[in-house]
Design an enzyme around this catalytic site. Structure first.
Site, mmCIF file in Angstrom:
data_model
loop_
_atom_site.group_PDB
_atom_site.id
_atom_site.type_symbol
_atom_site.label_atom_id
_atom_site.label_comp_id
_atom_site.label_asym_id
_atom_site.label_seq_id
_atom_site.Cartn_x
_atom_site.Cartn_y
_atom_site.Cartn_z
ATOM 1 N N ARG A 74 93.069 31.884 -62.657
ATOM 2 C CA ARG A 74 94.081 32.850 -62.214
ATOM 3 C C ARG A 74 93.482 34.226 -61.950
ATOM 4 O O ARG A 74 93.905 34.936 -61.017
ATOM 5 C CB ARG A 74 95.182 32.944 -63.277
ATOM 6 C CG ARG A 74 96.324 33.852 -62.868
ATOM 7 C CD ARG A 74 97.505 33.675 -63.793
ATOM 8 N NE ARG A 74 98.672 34.395 -63.305
ATOM 9 C CZ ARG A 74 99.285 35.358 -63.987
ATOM 10 N NH1 ARG A 74 98.853 35.699 -65.178
ATOM 11 N NH2 ARG A 74 100.335 35.956 -63.474
ATOM 12 N N HIS A 78 94.064 36.539 -58.649
ATOM 13 C CA HIS A 78 94.610 37.900 -58.638
ATOM 14 C C HIS A 78 93.603 38.928 -58.144
ATOM 15 O O HIS A 78 93.981 40.031 -57.775
ATOM 16 C CB HIS A 78 95.159 38.274 -60.023
ATOM 17 C CG HIS A 78 96.479 37.640 -60.318
ATOM 18 N ND1 HIS A 78 97.473 38.256 -61.015
ATOM 19 C CD2 HIS A 78 96.976 36.426 -59.969
ATOM 20 C CE1 HIS A 78 98.529 37.449 -61.102
ATOM 21 N NE2 HIS A 78 98.242 36.328 -60.482
ATOM 22 N N ASN A 104 100.179 41.431 -63.609
ATOM 23 C CA ASN A 104 98.979 41.345 -64.446
ATOM 24 C C ASN A 104 99.180 41.772 -65.891
ATOM 25 O O ASN A 104 98.521 41.260 -66.804
ATOM 26 C CB ASN A 104 97.869 42.227 -63.834
ATOM 27 C CG ASN A 104 97.472 41.769 -62.441
ATOM 28 O OD1 ASN A 104 97.718 40.631 -62.071
ATOM 29 N ND2 ASN A 104 96.856 42.656 -61.673
ATOM 30 N N HIS A 203 98.731 25.455 -60.976
ATOM 31 C CA HIS A 203 99.688 25.449 -62.086
ATOM 32 C C HIS A 203 99.720 24.101 -62.800
ATOM 33 O O HIS A 203 100.621 23.826 -63.575
ATOM 34 C CB HIS A 203 101.081 25.856 -61.602
ATOM 35 C CG HIS A 203 101.183 27.312 -61.238
ATOM 36 N ND1 HIS A 203 102.283 27.875 -60.651
ATOM 37 C CD2 HIS A 203 100.289 28.336 -61.389
ATOM 38 C CE1 HIS A 203 102.080 29.174 -60.455
ATOM 39 N NE2 HIS A 203 100.868 29.475 -60.880
#
Ligand code: HEM
Ligand code: NAG
Ligand code: NAG
Length: 333
Positions: A74, A78, A104, A203
């Site tokens: 992840r 990001h 975040n 996910h």
């Protein structure tokens, strides 16, 4: 501790052999100063241990905390939508960093793991390997150690001089997003609907806080909401009932630490954790079709996921002109 150290040395040993062998067999010199294209061999001569050291660091971190694989994957996402390690910068006098942006804050993890890997790399090859490349390789390795596919990571990213909290807030979609919103946020950075559905398969690992899936708690009682498994919604309601919102649920209930296609099977049975996940199966015919394909065919998912990760990993990669190789991933040199 002794066990961890011994294991770490073993990983490092094995890793270095893996790193050195291809350098002996391989050959050719990369163009060291012109960094405008990403490639597979940018560190081949300057720091052949790069990938081995990153792999060892990821192995150790995931061994100590199985969720870390998800967190590192992840972190790269990001950072991307501009893969320049801007996400790693702490706030300073000149800017407020991205760590406190809505997607975040109290959520991104793994910064210490990247710091540790960077420290190991600085010992062997000072100021050679960018933090943005470490993130990209660590994301790949996190997938690999979790049973997912491997791919060649293109390298040569430079680290940014600055960070943008507002860009992070605007670019990263929220968990209530409709398919239309997801598609447009990905299209803003040239990623297609198919890339979006394939990358959402990430996910299949990791966790989310109750506060991110309150929309799902209303479940099938919401006439406008997507189909939901009643049993699943009830279990989530119970989990979150006396929570301050920070209680964690597995994004993939069945196999939370394995990189597989279970996520898509979950969506088809109404067990997507985030509303944005469930919407892929219920809110749009095109995304539904891809969800069905990936649910039926794990290798189709793996192939598309690899391609989309390479695409995502090249977004806005900063090149020689406007970036640097940071010595410390948390601050500009
Ligand atoms: C499609 C749009 C996406 C949305 C709306 C979304 C949203 C979220 C949210 C809300 C969480 C939980 C955060 C928390 O509770 O603090 C999460 C976790 C996670 N996301 Fe996404 N995400 C998206 C796409 C992606 C992509 C493209 C990747 C990677 C390729 C990814 C990888 C992950 C992983 C692995 C976790 C678990 C992290 C952990 O356990 O530390 N996500 N995501
Ligand atoms: C997307 O593609 C367009 C056209 O090729 C390009 O101008 C733009 O810079 C790209 N955007 C990103 C974020 O890569
Ligand atoms: C998502 O929608 C629910 C209502 O269905 C709302 O309570 C929640 O605050 C929203 N979450 C986010 C992150 O926007």
């Amino acid at each position: 501790m002794a066990m961890n150290l011994a294991l770490f040395s073993l990983f490092l040993g094995v890793a270095i052999v893996f790193a050195i062998v291809p350098t002996i067999i391989g050959g050719g010199y990369g163009d060291e100063d012109c960094g405008d294209l990403l490639g597979n061999d940018v560190y081949k001569d300057r720091c052949p241990e790069t990938e081995a050291i990153i792999y060892a660091g990821v192995r150790l971190a995931v061994f100590e905390d199985p969720r870390m694989a998800a967190s590192l994957l992840r972190l790269h996402f990001h950072d991307c939508f501009g893969c320049d390690a801007s996400v790693l910068l702490d706030d300073n006098d000149n800017f407020v960093g991205e760590k406190t942006a809505a997607p975040n804050l109290n959520s991104l993890r793994g910064f210490e793991v990247i710091d540790a890997i960077k420290q190991d790399l600085e010992i062997v090859c000072p100021q050679t390997v960018s933090c943005a490349d470490i993130l990209a390789v660590a994301a790949r390795d996190s997938v690999v150690v979790s049973g997912g596919p491997s791919w060649d990571v293109q390298m040569g990213r430079k680290d940014s001089f600055t960070a943008s909290k507002s860009l992070a807030n605007n670019n990263i979609p929220g968990p209530n997003s409709t398919v239309a919103t997801l598609v447009s946020k990905f299209q803003n950075v040239n990623l297609s609907l198919k890339d979006m559905v394939a990358l959402s398969g990430a996910h299949t690992m990791g966790k989310a806080r109750c506060t991110t899936f309150t929309a799902r708690l209303q479940g099938s009682t919401n006439p406008n909401g997507p189909e939901a498994s009643l049993e699943y919604v009830q279990s989530l309601q119970q989990l979150c009932s006396d929570s301050d919102g920070n209680t964690l649920a597995n994004l993939d209930l069945a196999t939370p630490a394995t990189f597989d296609n279970q996520y898509y099977l979950n969506l088809l049975s109404g067990e997507g954790l985030l509303l944005s996940d469930q919407n892929l199966a219920t809110g749009d015919d095109q995304t539904r079709e891809l969800v069905e394909t990936y649910a039926q065919d794990p290798s189709a998912f793996f192939e598309d996921f690899k391609d989309s990760m390479v695409k995502m990993g090249s977004l806005g990669a900063v090149t020689a002109m406007n970036g640097e190789i940071r010595r410390d991933c948390r601050s500009v040199n």
